[in-house]
Enzyme design. Structure first.
Site, PDB file in Angstrom:
ATOM      1  N   ASP A 111     -12.191   8.027   4.795  1.00 24.75           N
ATOM      2  CA  ASP A 111     -11.387   7.131   5.631  1.00 24.75           C
ATOM      3  C   ASP A 111     -12.117   5.804   5.840  1.00 24.75           C
ATOM      4  O   ASP A 111     -13.017   5.417   5.070  1.00 24.75           O
ATOM      5  CB  ASP A 111     -11.035   7.844   6.953  1.00 24.75           C
ATOM      6  CG  ASP A 111      -9.722   7.382   7.551  1.00 24.75           C
ATOM      7  OD1 ASP A 111      -9.698   6.266   8.103  1.00 24.75           O
ATOM      8  OD2 ASP A 111      -8.725   8.125   7.481  1.00 24.75           O
ATOM      9  N   ASP A 151      -1.448   9.506  15.261  1.00 19.71           N
ATOM     10  CA  ASP A 151      -2.895   9.650  15.440  1.00 19.71           C
ATOM     11  C   ASP A 151      -3.217  10.735  16.448  1.00 19.71           C
ATOM     12  O   ASP A 151      -4.368  11.142  16.589  1.00 19.71           O
ATOM     13  CB  ASP A 151      -3.500   8.327  15.936  1.00 19.71           C
ATOM     14  CG  ASP A 151      -3.822   7.392  14.788  1.00 19.71           C
ATOM     15  OD1 ASP A 151      -3.664   7.809  13.632  1.00 19.71           O
ATOM     16  OD2 ASP A 151      -4.230   6.245  15.051  1.00 19.71           O
ATOM     17  N   ARG A 179      -6.214  -5.074  17.388  1.00 21.81           N
ATOM     18  CA  ARG A 179      -7.373  -4.362  16.834  1.00 21.81           C
ATOM     19  C   ARG A 179      -8.285  -5.342  16.069  1.00 21.81           C
ATOM     20  O   ARG A 179      -8.763  -5.056  14.987  1.00 21.81           O
ATOM     21  CB  ARG A 179      -6.935  -3.240  15.900  1.00 21.81           C
ATOM     22  CG  ARG A 179      -7.932  -2.092  15.825  1.00 21.81           C
ATOM     23  CD  ARG A 179      -7.652  -1.160  14.665  1.00 21.81           C
ATOM     24  NE  ARG A 179      -8.439   0.049  14.744  1.00 21.81           N
ATOM     25  CZ  ARG A 179      -8.730   0.831  13.727  1.00 21.81           C
ATOM     26  NH1 ARG A 179      -8.278   0.555  12.530  1.00 21.81           N
ATOM     27  NH2 ARG A 179      -9.460   1.916  13.888  1.00 21.81           N
ATOM     28  N   ASN A 182      -2.353  -1.255  10.965  1.00 24.39           N
ATOM     29  CA  ASN A 182      -2.689  -0.930  12.352  1.00 24.39           C
ATOM     30  C   ASN A 182      -2.252  -1.924  13.419  1.00 24.39           C
ATOM     31  O   ASN A 182      -2.819  -1.914  14.522  1.00 24.39           O
ATOM     32  CB  ASN A 182      -4.189  -0.691  12.460  1.00 24.39           C
ATOM     33  CG  ASN A 182      -4.545   0.704  11.996  1.00 24.39           C
ATOM     34  OD1 ASN A 182      -4.062   1.684  12.562  1.00 24.39           O
ATOM     35  ND2 ASN A 182      -5.345   0.809  10.957  1.00 24.39           N
ATOM     36  N   CYS A 226       0.590   5.272   6.290  1.00 20.76           N
ATOM     37  CA  CYS A 226       0.039   5.513   7.621  1.00 20.76           C
ATOM     38  C   CYS A 226       0.135   4.186   8.359  1.00 20.76           C
ATOM     39  O   CYS A 226      -0.049   3.134   7.759  1.00 20.76           O
ATOM     40  CB  CYS A 226      -1.419   5.948   7.462  1.00 20.76           C
ATOM     41  SG  CYS A 226      -2.359   5.997   8.994  1.00 20.76           S
ATOM     42  N   LYS A 246      -4.853   6.289   1.095  1.00 23.25           N
ATOM     43  CA  LYS A 246      -4.269   6.360   2.438  1.00 23.25           C
ATOM     44  C   LYS A 246      -4.090   4.909   2.863  1.00 23.25           C
ATOM     45  O   LYS A 246      -5.061   4.224   3.174  1.00 23.25           O
ATOM     46  CB  LYS A 246      -5.194   7.106   3.386  1.00 23.25           C
ATOM     47  CG  LYS A 246      -4.714   7.110   4.822  1.00 23.25           C
ATOM     48  CD  LYS A 246      -5.651   7.886   5.717  1.00 23.25           C
ATOM     49  CE  LYS A 246      -5.233   7.781   7.175  1.00 23.25           C
ATOM     50  NZ  LYS A 246      -6.133   8.504   8.057  1.00 23.25           N
ATOM     51  N   TRP A 247      -2.857   4.433   2.859  1.00 27.97           N
ATOM     52  CA  TRP A 247      -2.541   3.006   3.069  1.00 27.97           C
ATOM     53  C   TRP A 247      -2.182   2.825   4.541  1.00 27.97           C
ATOM     54  O   TRP A 247      -1.106   3.212   4.972  1.00 27.97           O
ATOM     55  CB  TRP A 247      -1.389   2.616   2.154  1.00 27.97           C
ATOM     56  CG  TRP A 247      -1.002   1.173   2.161  1.00 27.97           C
ATOM     57  CD1 TRP A 247      -0.690   0.409   3.243  1.00 27.97           C
ATOM     58  CD2 TRP A 247      -0.861   0.318   1.021  1.00 27.97           C
ATOM     59  NE1 TRP A 247      -0.367  -0.865   2.852  1.00 27.97           N
ATOM     60  CE2 TRP A 247      -0.458  -0.949   1.494  1.00 27.97           C
ATOM     61  CE3 TRP A 247      -1.019   0.494  -0.352  1.00 27.97           C
ATOM     62  CZ2 TRP A 247      -0.219  -2.023   0.631  1.00 27.97           C
ATOM     63  CZ3 TRP A 247      -0.772  -0.577  -1.197  1.00 27.97           C
ATOM     64  CH2 TRP A 247      -0.386  -1.820  -0.703  1.00 27.97           C
ATOM     65  N   ASP A 248      -3.079   2.200   5.276  1.00 23.07           N
ATOM     66  CA  ASP A 248      -2.931   2.090   6.724  1.00 23.07           C
ATOM     67  C   ASP A 248      -2.379   0.702   7.109  1.00 23.07           C
ATOM     68  O   ASP A 248      -2.375  -0.237   6.296  1.00 23.07           O
ATOM     69  CB  ASP A 248      -4.307   2.308   7.373  1.00 23.07           C
ATOM     70  CG  ASP A 248      -4.212   2.917   8.769  1.00 23.07           C
ATOM     71  OD1 ASP A 248      -3.132   2.848   9.369  1.00 23.07           O
ATOM     72  OD2 ASP A 248      -5.238   3.427   9.255  1.00 23.07           O
ATOM     73  N   ASP A 258      44.811  16.999  -0.974  1.00 21.94           N
ATOM     74  CA  ASP A 258      45.139  16.230   0.228  1.00 21.94           C
ATOM     75  C   ASP A 258      45.183  14.741  -0.106  1.00 21.94           C
ATOM     76  O   ASP A 258      44.343  14.249  -0.849  1.00 21.94           O
ATOM     77  CB  ASP A 258      44.088  16.443   1.318  1.00 21.94           C
ATOM     78  CG  ASP A 258      44.175  17.829   1.925  1.00 21.94           C
ATOM     79  OD1 ASP A 258      45.248  18.439   1.848  1.00 21.94           O
ATOM     80  OD2 ASP A 258      43.148  18.298   2.458  1.00 21.94           O
TER      81      ASP A 258
HETATM   82  C1  DGJ Z   1      -5.502   4.666  12.005  1.00 18.43           C
HETATM   83  C2  DGJ Z   1      -5.149   5.923  11.271  1.00 18.43           C
HETATM   84  O1  DGJ Z   1      -3.984   6.470  11.769  1.00 18.43           O
HETATM   85  C3  DGJ Z   1      -6.328   6.888  11.382  1.00 18.43           C
HETATM   86  O2  DGJ Z   1      -6.003   8.119  10.778  1.00 18.43           O
HETATM   87  C4  DGJ Z   1      -7.518   6.266  10.726  1.00 18.43           C
HETATM   88  O3  DGJ Z   1      -7.276   6.118   9.362  1.00 18.43           O
HETATM   89  C5  DGJ Z   1      -7.820   4.918  11.372  1.00 18.43           C
HETATM   90  N1  DGJ Z   1      -6.651   4.069  11.416  1.00 18.43           N
HETATM   91  C6  DGJ Z   1      -8.924   4.213  10.639  1.00 18.43           C
HETATM   92  O4  DGJ Z   1      -9.147   2.960  11.111  1.00 18.43           O
END
Ligand code: DGJ
Length: 765
Positions: free
Chosen positions: A388, A570, A465, A502, A548, A498-500, A90
């Site tokens: 955690d 969460d 927070r 928030n 996270c 586990k790298w948060d 084509d």
């Molecule tokens: C937010 C995360 O989503 C939770 O799983 C936990 O790790 C809290 N923070 C801890 O402060």
């Protein structure tokens, strides 16, 4: 819900639109014998990029997709085709810019373009907008040259007079036909200029008026809600202005035809941005009813100062096409993420079963308590133990400690080593929670470096927070974060972070650089974030990382290049999770979707659910446990041990298989069911959930999908009950057409079963 054997018909509107598309296609595909003679036929498998110098048409083919554009007489890159794969022979006619519409729509607006700058009377969404020091803001890009390198194509454009160069990059994935596009803007002028908008790409769809847009919206604890709406004249903007990806919109879209109700049938154009900062995707239907999708950096508060000699690369914008409906779009994306995006792609390791202490202990972690939990977790078959929040500095609640990344001397008087050694001795890997981009004002770090955060001088510093955001765009802050984590990893045998993250940004000032450079923070911060992740992985090749963000606020194809798994929400209520997981898997593979089994009643909405139900909900992704094991009965341990063992036997199918949504938990549905067909087709797993039965209605029959109709499959129940008349063995045709009755009644009930394909001799004729 899709009932056994049904296929929705087309409405009169759909037929009309099909006709219009066919007409458009016919125009675009005028026969032109020269094309076939120019270059060898593209292979039917693999990827091919060809350029026809006679017509100046680029054609990209891979898997089930063909994508084509051409250089028109104005030197613009004009989109020609994006859809199901065309036959090798084509040919596509040369691009000719479309006529304008009266005096109000110049051709630059009516001609669908691959990448267009703001200038020369452009009213549709531009991909690039600049301001020069002399006040000029007009930019008109024209094709200059191109280079093909395997499955990558580079097309260079330049302004009609200024030394502004833009290189577009295209890459097509041989396995899925997913395209990756980006643009690199280069300043070869004698001074700086400011980039006010920079998108990676514009994707043009066939002209149509019956499109439906799907996207993902949400909020903390209510992420991943699938939205759908007709594509109307005008613009829909999906975006984050938050400095990070955000849960309010996720950078993913899918567009199909309205009225197509079979989730595994029909054309779908879909895409996702690979960017973890402020982003934007614009879906626009213009006055000529052309539909285009463009995206990249969010232009809100944007202004990247590009010095002479510098260049800026946009985020990657990935997009694909399938004829297998919205379910097929998800499956292609899952396959693409596993094959091309995740660390260690194309064979990223399966997710281990994880235990996380957060919901059990909150900030109250200490050596003895964590060891006690670790012993219990190991006894049920958990493979990774994660400590955690709460282990460091003065972190006893969320008011203090962020930034002081050393073990709390009260909670861990001998450091982390005794705990880590114990976890390893129990046969598990060890993970640790961190939130490296944040600082509490009540911390040693902030007292020492109050200027390291994002802020405007003499203005309030809004907290979320009780924390502020470190300005990772600053090279010294970036290096401090890297060195702190690198030391932590050098000093402790940590296997997983586990790298948060928030909170979102506020007052995004960077007062240490000149004012006209401050907005570079939107790009430089994220690039430095990625560089930290990349360098940590390079220095610690066995390290795994979870992204996270207080739940699912940082999940995108950018961060997924550096992280092995993500935390979707969460909200760990197992019933709410059905909806959350359903939306999540529209865009992202269940293989990265962490899902914990937590306590009942759930903290989220005080709902009580059986342990079996909670496990089956979580087993649809990467299984974890987050319950307080100190409160479990011996029966709970026995149930958990059994179900974790079952999960391990289906893990590969769930994490790497093809997902079919048999019944979605949306729109108040009383049921939901998912099916996963393993990568080699030998194992199929089905999960079925009942919200509540009423008026004695039986559970709908489940007609499976994606099986080999001629192969024989043997059914085994994992949990719950099937109808007494269910055959132990039947053909794929039986399971798909006749279907299977699950015996579920009551409230919040669940069942799961597997089908194992028999070996070749028992295939039916
Ligand atoms: C937010 C995360 O989503 C939770 O799983 C936990 O790790 C809290 N923070 C801890 O402060």
């Amino acid at each position: 819900m899709q009932l056994c054997g049904s296929r929705p018909g087309k409405s009169i509107y759909q037929w009309a639109s099909t006709f219009m598309v066919a007409a458009w296609c016919a125009l675009a595909l005028l026969p032109r014998p020269a094309f076939a003679a120019q270059a060898p036929e593209p292979p039917s498998a693999g990827a091919a990029i060809r350029y026809d110098s006679a017509t100046r048409v680029f054609r990209l083919d891979a898997a089930g997709v063909t994508y084509a554009f051409g250089v028109n007489e104005a030197g613009e890159l004009q989109s020609l085709y994006w859809g199901a794969r065309l036959a090798a022979g084509d040919s596509l006619a040369a691009a000719h810019s479309r006529p304008g519409w009266a005096s109000f729509e110049p051709p630059v607006d009516t001609t669908p373009q691959e990448f267009v700058a703001w200038g020369g009377g452009l009213y549709v969404e531009p991909d690039l907008k600049l301001t020069f020091p002399d006040g000029n803001r007009d930019l008109v890009l024209r094709y200059v040259s191109h280079r093909i390198d395997g499955n990558r194509l580079f097309v260079t454009m330049k302004d009609i007079s200024l030394e502004v160069w833009v290189t577009l990059e295209y890459q097509i994935d041989p396995e899925t036909g997913v395209l990756r596009r980006s643009a690199t803007i280069e300043n070869r002028t004698a001074g700086p200029f400011t980039i006010e908008q920079a998108f990676a790409a514009t994707w043009n769809l066939p002209r149509g008026t019956d499109y439906r847009l799907r996207y993902l919206a949400g909020r903390w604890a209510g992420e991943w809600q699938v939205q759908q709406q007709p594509v109307h004249p005008g613009k829909t903007v999906l975006e984050s202005r938050r400095g990070t990806t955000g849960a309010q919109n996720n950078p993913w879209f899918a567009i199909d035809r309205e009225g197509e109700n079979d989730p595994d049938h029909g054309g779908v154009w879909f895409g996702a941005l690979g960017w973890s900062g402020s982003w934007e995707i614009t879906v626009e239907q213009d006055q000529m009813r052309d539909v285009r999708v463009s995206g990249g950096f969010n232009n809100f508060d944007f202004g990247y100062l590009l010095q002479k000699g510098q260049s800026l690369r946009t985020p990657d914008f990935y997009a694909g096409y399938t004829q297998d409906g919205i379910g097929g779009a998800s499956r292609l994306l899952h396959q693409f993420e596993i094959g091309s995006i995740l660390p260690h792609a194309p064979t990223p390791p399966l997710r281990p079963v994880l235990y996380d202490s957060w919901e059990a202990t909150g900030f109250g972690v200490d050596e003895a308590g964590q060891i006690a939990l670790a012993e219990k977790a190991a006894s049920i078959g958990v493979e990774r133990f994660v400590m955690d929040d709460g282990w460091f500095g003065e972190r006893n609640n969320d008011h203090a400690g962020l930034g002081d990344w050393y073990p709390s001397p009260q909670k861990f008087p001998h450091g982390l080593r005794p705990l880590i050694d114990k976890v390893h001795a129990l046969g598990m890997s060890f993970g640790l929670w961190v939130e490296p981009e944040m600082v509490n004002p009540d911390s040693e770090l902030y007292r020492e470096h109050p200027d390291w955060v994002l802020y405007f001088p003499n203005r309030p510093r809004s907290e979320g927070r009780n924390q502020l955001v470190l300005n990772l765009a600053r090279p010294d802050v970036r290096d401090w974060v890297f060195n702190t984590l690198n030391n932590l990893l050098n000093q402790n045998a940590i296997d997983f972070l586990k790298w948060d993250y928030n909170r979102n940004w506020s007052e995004p000032g960077w007062p240490q650089v000149p004012p006209d450079q401050e907005k570079n923070v939107y790009v430089d911060f994220i690039r430095n974030y990625y560089s930290i992740l990349a360098e940590l992985r390079e220095k610690h090749p066995k390290l795994e990382i979870e992204s996270c963000s207080g739940g699912g606020s940082r999940v995108d194809l950018g961060v997924m290049r550096y992280t092995d798994e993500v935390w979707p929400s969460d909200n760990t209520d197992a019933y709410d999770r059905l909806l959350i997981q359903n939306g999540f898997t529209y865009a992202y593979t269940p293989g990265v979707m962490m899902a914990w089994v937590t306590d009942s009643p759930s903290w989220a909405n005080h709902r009580s659910l059986s342990l079996e139900y909670r496990f089956l909900s979580s087993m649809q992704g990467a299984l974890g446990v987050g319950a307080n094991l100190n409160r479990w009965t011996p029966e709970d341990f026995a149930t958990a041990k059994k179900m974790i063992a079952q999960y391990k036997s289906i893990r590969e199918t769930v994490q790497r298989g093809r997902l079919y949504r048999l019944i979605q938990p949306t729109e108040g549905s009383e049921q939901s069911a998912t099916e996963y067909v393993g990568p080699d087709g030998r194992q199929t797993v089905v999960f079925a959930f009942l919200h509540s039965s009423s008026e004695l209605y039986p559970y709908p029959r489940l007609c499976l999908r994606g099986l080999d109709r001629n192969a024989m499959y043997r059914v085994s129940v994992m949990d719950g009950r099937l109808d007494a008349g269910t055959p132990r063995e039947a053909s794929g045709a039986w399971w798909m057409n006749h279907g299977i009755d699950v015996d579920l009644s009551g409230d919040f009930q669940a069942a799961a079963f597997t089908l194992e394909r028999e070996t070749a001799p028992s295939r039916v004729p």
